[in-house]
Design a protein around this motif. Structure first.
Motif, PDB file in Angstrom:
ATOM      1  N   PHE A   4       0.826  -1.208   0.000  1.00 12.17           N
ATOM      2  CA  PHE A   4       0.000   0.000   0.000  1.00 12.17           C
ATOM      3  C   PHE A   4       0.860   1.258   0.000  1.00 12.17           C
ATOM      4  N   ALA A   5       1.972   1.232   0.707  1.00 13.19           N
ATOM      5  CA  ALA A   5       2.859   2.403   0.738  1.00 13.19           C
ATOM      6  C   ALA A   5       3.416   2.692  -0.644  1.00 13.19           C
ATOM      7  N   LEU A   6       3.912   1.670  -1.313  1.00 13.24           N
ATOM      8  CA  LEU A   6       4.591   1.872  -2.590  1.00 13.24           C
ATOM      9  C   LEU A   6       3.625   2.085  -3.744  1.00 13.24           C
ATOM     10  N   HIS A   7       2.521   1.329  -3.738  1.00 11.66           N
ATOM     11  CA  HIS A   7       1.639   1.353  -4.908  1.00 11.66           C
ATOM     12  C   HIS A   7       0.385   2.210  -4.715  1.00 11.66           C
ATOM     13  N   ARG A   8      -0.249   2.144  -3.577  1.00  7.04           N
ATOM     14  CA  ARG A   8      -1.474   2.915  -3.359  1.00  7.04           C
ATOM     15  C   ARG A   8      -1.157   4.378  -3.020  1.00  7.04           C
ATOM     16  N   ARG A   9      -0.157   4.586  -2.154  1.00  8.80           N
ATOM     17  CA  ARG A   9       0.130   5.940  -1.704  1.00  8.80           C
ATOM     18  C   ARG A   9       1.151   6.645  -2.603  1.00  8.80           C
ATOM     19  N   ALA A  10       2.296   5.998  -2.864  1.00 11.99           N
ATOM     20  CA  ALA A  10       3.375   6.676  -3.583  1.00 11.99           C
ATOM     21  C   ALA A  10       3.320   6.479  -5.095  1.00 11.99           C
ATOM     22  N   ARG A  11       2.537   5.495  -5.560  1.00 17.28           N
ATOM     23  CA  ARG A  11       2.439   5.236  -7.013  1.00 17.28           C
ATOM     24  C   ARG A  11       3.825   5.049  -7.628  1.00 17.28           C
ATOM     25  N   LEU A  12       4.603   4.174  -7.026  1.00 17.52           N
ATOM     26  CA  LEU A  12       5.957   3.890  -7.502  1.00 17.52           C
ATOM     27  C   LEU A  12       5.919   3.379  -8.939  1.00 17.52           C
ATOM     28  N   ARG A  13       6.830   3.909  -9.765  1.00 12.15           N
ATOM     29  CA  ARG A  13       6.886   3.519 -11.172  1.00 12.15           C
ATOM     30  C   ARG A  13       8.226   2.860 -11.491  1.00 12.15           C
ATOM     31  N   ALA A  14       8.207   1.995 -12.491  1.00 16.63           N
ATOM     32  CA  ALA A  14       9.438   1.351 -12.948  1.00 16.63           C
ATOM     33  C   ALA A  14      10.439   2.416 -13.370  1.00 16.63           C
ATOM     34  N   GLY A  15      11.683   2.208 -13.010  1.00 10.24           N
ATOM     35  CA  GLY A  15      12.734   3.155 -13.352  1.00 10.24           C
ATOM     36  C   GLY A  15      12.980   4.218 -12.305  1.00 10.24           C
ATOM     37  N   GLU A  16      12.082   4.359 -11.332  1.00  7.35           N
ATOM     38  CA  GLU A  16      12.294   5.337 -10.268  1.00  7.35           C
ATOM     39  C   GLU A  16      13.251   4.768  -9.221  1.00  7.35           C
ATOM     40  N   LEU A  21       9.486  -5.728  -2.878  1.00  5.52           N
ATOM     41  CA  LEU A  21       8.407  -5.208  -3.717  1.00  5.52           C
ATOM     42  C   LEU A  21       8.897  -4.073  -4.605  1.00  5.52           C
ATOM     43  N   GLY A  22       9.850  -3.286  -4.136  1.00  2.24           N
ATOM     44  CA  GLY A  22      10.438  -2.255  -4.973  1.00  2.24           C
ATOM     45  C   GLY A  22      11.158  -2.854  -6.165  1.00  2.24           C
ATOM     46  N   ARG A  23      11.933  -3.913  -5.920  1.00  7.75           N
ATOM     47  CA  ARG A  23      12.614  -4.597  -7.010  1.00  7.75           C
ATOM     48  C   ARG A  23      11.604  -5.204  -7.984  1.00  7.75           C
ATOM     49  N   ALA A  24      10.528  -5.787  -7.447  1.00  8.91           N
ATOM     50  CA  ALA A  24       9.504  -6.387  -8.302  1.00  8.91           C
ATOM     51  C   ALA A  24       8.834  -5.346  -9.189  1.00  8.91           C
ATOM     52  N   ALA A  25       8.763  -4.086  -8.711  1.00  8.53           N
ATOM     53  CA  ALA A  25       8.126  -3.015  -9.480  1.00  8.53           C
ATOM     54  C   ALA A  25       9.066  -2.391 -10.501  1.00  8.53           C
ATOM     55  N   GLY A  26      10.322  -2.825 -10.519  1.00  7.89           N
ATOM     56  CA  GLY A  26      11.264  -2.284 -11.486  1.00  7.89           C
ATOM     57  C   GLY A  26      11.968  -1.025 -11.038  1.00  7.89           C
ATOM     58  N   ALA A  27      11.948  -0.749  -9.734  1.00  9.34           N
ATOM     59  CA  ALA A  27      12.634   0.436  -9.208  1.00  9.34           C
ATOM     60  C   ALA A  27      14.072   0.092  -8.843  1.00  9.34           C
ATOM     61  N   GLY A  28      14.934   1.116  -8.830  1.00  4.82           N
ATOM     62  CA  GLY A  28      16.254   0.966  -8.247  1.00  4.82           C
ATOM     63  C   GLY A  28      16.138   1.188  -6.754  1.00  4.82           C
ATOM     64  N   VAL A  29      16.661   0.267  -5.953  1.00  2.77           N
ATOM     65  CA  VAL A  29      16.435   0.298  -4.507  1.00  2.77           C
ATOM     66  C   VAL A  29      17.721   0.630  -3.752  1.00  2.77           C
ATOM     67  N   VAL A  30      17.643   1.699  -2.944  1.00  2.00           N
ATOM     68  CA  VAL A  30      18.717   2.054  -2.022  1.00  2.00           C
ATOM     69  C   VAL A  30      18.263   1.643  -0.621  1.00  2.00           C
TER      70      VAL A  30
END
Length: 323
Positions: free
Chosen positions: A127-139, A157-166
């Motif tokens: 919910f934090a990444l997808h519902r609230r922040a609308r994380l997109r691939a490449g972010e 879940l960040g990796r699964a969404a295609g984001a670079g994760v720090v």
């Protein structure tokens, strides 16, 4: 039945006591009696035992807010379910109650301990990444406490969404855990400056999304390295200090501060919770997400397990196994 009881509030190892003669809970309308197969230890367990959580069950109560259990009787006998037990009959016991409407099938790809750890942490991260922040691939996603239960879920879940994760962690052992989870960059906050590391990693742009279950200095530093039109999701305050953000700073840097109280979705939009569970089950079946269970302890070890989490000395989730 055997269960842990809290008769007075305080530190888990001091106030949690094992009992052999606790009455087995009786299900009311719409409830299921389940035999606890595994219970995942969460930071809210420690807060509840200390009397610092927003939910305060009447004393005495059995702590434990997340479980995988097997329906003990009735038409659904034998079904393996996950969910949040109905307090004051928490999960650190041989039996607990689940609301039938808020119980979910345990993913077949996960064992009992892993399934018990899927619900709160992964729902929160989803919910934090997808519902609230609308994380997109490449972010770029910045995750604080990335080796913890909810942080490790956010990394996966960040990796699964295609984001670079720090991933920001505290100490070399937790850094190794975050690397094993697949983070693109791991920063040990005890040995380096995560603000500078994020800026270098992003070529000066900053993090598009910040996942913050820590608060305190983690939040303050995040405001210094969040990107233009970035989103900081406030998930909790494990550091013990609630920030007082300067809203003029959010204005001049053009970023958003988003709050997440996942539990409210169970009341306001339960269908969204079920849809998230279906997606998490799909990802588990594909092997994309797998809860990090760092230790599995018997029921007798529940108090020590809760204290480890309370002290910030655990990684991933500790599972208390049913017997």
């Amino acid at each position: 039945m055997r269960a842990w009881q809290v008769d007075a509030l305080g530190e888990p190892v001091e106030v949690m006591r094992p009992a052999e003669d606790v009455p087995r809970p009786v299900p009311g309308p719409g409830q299921l009696l389940v035999r606890v197969r595994a219970a995942a230890v969460n930071f809210p367990d420690a807060l509840m035992v200390r009397g610092q959580y927003q939910v305060r069950p009447p004393l005495p109560f059995t702590p434990g807010v997340e479980l995988c259990g097997e329906v003990a009787d009735g038409a659904r006998r034998g079904e393996r379910l996950i969910g949040n037990p109905v307090l004051p009959h928490g999960a650190f016991a041989e039996y607990a109650l689940l609301d039938a409407a808020a119980a979910f099938p345990a993913p077949e790809a996960l064992d009992d301990a892993e399934a018990a750890a899927l619900h709160i942490g992964y729902q929160t991260a989803w919910f934090a990444l997808h519902r609230r922040a609308r994380l997109r691939a490449g972010e770029t996603l910045l995750v604080h406490a990335a080796a913890g239960g909810v942080g490790s879920a956010a990394v996966q879940l960040g990796r699964a969404a295609g984001a670079g994760v720090v991933a920001v962690v505290g100490g070399p052992a937790k850094a190794a855990t975050a690397r094993a989870l697949g983070a693109d960059l791991v920063v040990d906050r005890t040995a380096g400056d995560f603000v500078a590391a994020v800026k270098e990693f992003t070529g000066g742009r900053g993090a598009d999304v910040v996942f913050d279950p820590v608060g305190g200095d983690a939040y303050t530093g995040s405001t210094r390295c969040v990107a233009f039109e970035g989103r900081i999701v406030v998930v909790g305050f494990a550091a013990g200090r609630i920030p007082a953000p300067a809203l003029n700073h959010a204005l001049v840097k053009n970023y958003a501060i988003l709050g997440l109280h996942w539990g409210l979705y169970n009341t306001h939009d339960p269908q969204a919770v079920r849809a998230a569970h279906d997606e998490l089950t799909r990802l588990a079946d594909q092997g994309v997400v797998r809860p990090l269970v760092s230790a599995r302890v018997p029921l007798a070890g529940a108090a020590e397990a809760v204290q480890l989490v309370a002290d910030g000395r655990s990684t991933g989730r500790i599972a208390v196994l049913g017997e």
